[in-house]
Motif scaffolding. Structure first.
Motif, PDB file in Angstrom:
ATOM      1  N   ALA A  22       0.798  -1.109  -0.126  1.00 31.32           N
ATOM      2  CA  ALA A  22      -0.029   0.105   0.015  1.00 31.32           C
ATOM      3  C   ALA A  22       1.048   1.382  -0.072  1.00 31.32           C
ATOM      4  CB  ALA A  22      -0.936   0.066   1.165  1.00 31.32           C
ATOM      5  N   LEU A  23       1.785   1.204   0.728  1.00 31.17           N
ATOM      6  CA  LEU A  23       2.907   2.376   0.662  1.00 31.17           C
ATOM      7  C   LEU A  23       3.772   2.449  -0.675  1.00 31.17           C
ATOM      8  CD1 LEU A  23       4.594   1.890   4.239  1.00 31.17           C
ATOM      9  CD2 LEU A  23       3.161   3.811   3.382  1.00 31.17           C
ATOM     10  N   LYS A  24       3.383   1.526  -1.418  1.00 33.27           N
ATOM     11  CA  LYS A  24       3.977   1.750  -2.942  1.00 33.27           C
ATOM     12  C   LYS A  24       2.933   1.695  -3.907  1.00 33.27           C
ATOM     13  CE  LYS A  24       7.659  -1.874  -1.706  1.00 33.27           C
ATOM     14  NZ  LYS A  24       7.931  -3.301  -2.093  1.00 33.27           N
ATOM     15  N   GLY A  25       1.848   2.039  -3.363  1.00 31.46           N
ATOM     16  CA  GLY A  25       0.707   2.295  -4.320  1.00 31.46           C
ATOM     17  C   GLY A  25      -0.197   1.014  -4.793  1.00 31.46           C
ATOM     18  N   THR A  26      -0.014   0.130  -4.368  1.00 30.90           N
ATOM     19  CA  THR A  26      -0.896  -1.292  -4.461  1.00 30.90           C
ATOM     20  C   THR A  26      -1.591  -1.419  -3.538  1.00 30.90           C
ATOM     21  OG1 THR A  26       1.041  -2.082  -5.868  1.00 30.90           O
ATOM     22  CG2 THR A  26      -0.696  -3.687  -5.247  1.00 30.90           C
ATOM     23  N   GLU A  27      -3.063  -1.459  -3.699  1.00 28.51           N
ATOM     24  CA  GLU A  27      -3.854  -1.441  -2.533  1.00 28.51           C
ATOM     25  C   GLU A  27      -4.523  -2.875  -2.262  1.00 28.51           C
ATOM     26  OE1 GLU A  27      -6.952   1.583  -3.459  1.00 28.51           O
ATOM     27  OE2 GLU A  27      -5.355   2.930  -2.771  1.00 28.51           O
ATOM     28  N   THR A  28      -4.702  -3.168  -1.207  1.00 35.30           N
ATOM     29  CA  THR A  28      -5.321  -4.828  -1.096  1.00 35.30           C
ATOM     30  C   THR A  28      -6.897  -4.722  -0.635  1.00 35.30           C
ATOM     31  OG1 THR A  28      -3.292  -5.291  -0.562  1.00 35.30           O
ATOM     32  CG2 THR A  28      -4.796  -6.788   0.300  1.00 35.30           C
ATOM     33  N   SER A  29      -7.708  -5.411  -1.033  1.00 34.68           N
ATOM     34  CA  SER A  29      -9.148  -5.549  -0.440  1.00 34.68           C
ATOM     35  C   SER A  29      -9.429  -6.902   0.093  1.00 34.68           C
ATOM     36  CB  SER A  29     -10.065  -5.311  -1.427  1.00 34.68           C
ATOM     37  OG  SER A  29      -9.692  -4.002  -2.261  1.00 34.68           O
ATOM     38  N   ASN A  30     -10.247  -6.882   1.005  1.00 38.42           N
ATOM     39  CA  ASN A  30     -10.769  -8.109   1.754  1.00 38.42           C
ATOM     40  C   ASN A  30      -9.665  -9.037   2.157  1.00 38.42           C
ATOM     41  OD1 ASN A  30     -13.275  -7.252   1.193  1.00 38.42           O
ATOM     42  ND2 ASN A  30     -13.267  -8.007  -0.652  1.00 38.42           N
ATOM     43  N   TYR A  31      -8.733  -8.479   2.806  1.00 41.39           N
ATOM     44  CA  TYR A  31      -7.697  -9.304   3.438  1.00 41.39           C
ATOM     45  C   TYR A  31      -7.780  -9.690   4.821  1.00 41.39           C
ATOM     46  CZ  TYR A  31      -2.950 -10.473   5.328  1.00 41.39           C
ATOM     47  OH  TYR A  31      -1.834 -11.288   5.573  1.00 41.39           O
ATOM     48  N   GLU A  32      -8.139 -11.166   4.873  1.00 37.80           N
ATOM     49  CA  GLU A  32      -8.448 -11.559   6.387  1.00 37.80           C
ATOM     50  C   GLU A  32      -7.304 -11.494   7.166  1.00 37.80           C
ATOM     51  OE1 GLU A  32     -10.654 -15.549   8.106  1.00 37.80           O
ATOM     52  OE2 GLU A  32     -11.800 -14.625   6.529  1.00 37.80           O
ATOM     53  N   LEU A  33      -7.350 -11.498   8.515  1.00 39.82           N
ATOM     54  CA  LEU A  33      -6.429 -11.392   9.320  1.00 39.82           C
ATOM     55  C   LEU A  33      -6.701 -11.582  10.713  1.00 39.82           C
ATOM     56  CD1 LEU A  33      -5.518  -8.718  11.170  1.00 39.82           C
ATOM     57  CD2 LEU A  33      -5.150  -7.788   8.969  1.00 39.82           C
ATOM     58  N   GLU A  34      -5.885 -12.195  11.592  1.00 37.86           N
ATOM     59  CA  GLU A  34      -6.159 -12.336  13.025  1.00 37.86           C
ATOM     60  C   GLU A  34      -5.474 -11.272  13.880  1.00 37.86           C
ATOM     61  OE1 GLU A  34      -5.128 -16.236  14.555  1.00 37.86           O
ATOM     62  OE2 GLU A  34      -5.273 -17.069  12.524  1.00 37.86           O
ATOM     63  N   PHE A  35      -6.181 -10.452  14.557  1.00 36.42           N
ATOM     64  CA  PHE A  35      -5.746  -9.305  15.457  1.00 36.42           C
ATOM     65  C   PHE A  35      -6.062  -9.681  16.807  1.00 36.42           C
ATOM     66  CE2 PHE A  35      -6.715  -5.144  16.767  1.00 36.42           C
ATOM     67  CZ  PHE A  35      -5.676  -4.437  16.148  1.00 36.42           C
ATOM     68  N   ARG A  36      -4.973  -9.281  17.623  1.00 37.09           N
ATOM     69  CA  ARG A  36      -4.933  -9.777  19.151  1.00 37.09           C
ATOM     70  C   ARG A  36      -5.371  -8.445  19.802  1.00 37.09           C
ATOM     71  NH1 ARG A  36      -0.196 -12.168  20.095  1.00 37.09           N
ATOM     72  NH2 ARG A  36       0.823 -10.389  19.130  1.00 37.09           N
ATOM     73  N   THR A  37      -6.327  -8.411  20.768  1.00 34.91           N
ATOM     74  CA  THR A  37      -6.723  -7.179  21.365  1.00 34.91           C
ATOM     75  C   THR A  37      -5.970  -7.090  22.656  1.00 34.91           C
ATOM     76  OG1 THR A  37      -8.178  -8.524  22.907  1.00 34.91           O
ATOM     77  CG2 THR A  37      -9.193  -7.730  20.696  1.00 34.91           C
TER      78      THR A  37
END
Length: 134
Positions: A22-37
């Motif tokens: 994304a910092l190079k201009g290539t965007e990503t959609s609907n990427y699933e990830l596990e997030f720790r609270t």
């Protein structure tokens, strides 16, 4: 740092790659990830990573938009487990169980049906029940 603090170890490299892209201009959609609270609970997020640009169109960062899909993920897992259990129940039933589709072709053939008829499920599937087996 965002990635090392909140992202589970097995996904850190992949998430970092999404952010770097994304910092190079290539965007990503609907990427699933596990997030720790903060309480160390794992949540599942569906993320879009978009390049953030200034007035001169220079890349100045990344905007992430996420949707919490934890409950959906849990429900999907529960449904999959239930489907496996039902499949095993049908396959191991002590009675012949068979099914046909709207065209009369076999689409269900449990182990007891195979034992009684001598035809395996693979041999029976997609064949017309009446004209082939009755």
């Amino acid at each position: 740092p965002l990635v090392s603090t909140f992202i589970v170890p097995k996904l850190r490299e992949s998430v970092q790659s999404v952010l770097d892209n994304a910092l190079k201009g290539t965007e990503t959609s609907n990427y699933e990830l596990e997030f720790r609270t903060k309480s160390n609970e794992i949540r599942y997020l569906l993320v879009n990573a978009t390049t953030r640009r200034d007035a001169e169109n220079n890349i100045v960062g990344v905007v992430g938009v996420a949707q919490d899909v934890t409950e959906t993920k849990r429900n999907d897992r529960a449904m999959s487990a239930m489907a496996r259990e039902l499949r095993q129940l049908v396959d191991k039933a002590n009675a012949p169980i068979f099914g046909i589709d709207v065209h009369g072709k076999v689409n269900e053939w449990n182990e007891k049906t195979a034992e009684i008829t001598g035809f395996s499920g693979e041999e029976a599937f997609e064949h017309p029940l009446v004209s082939t087996f009755i």
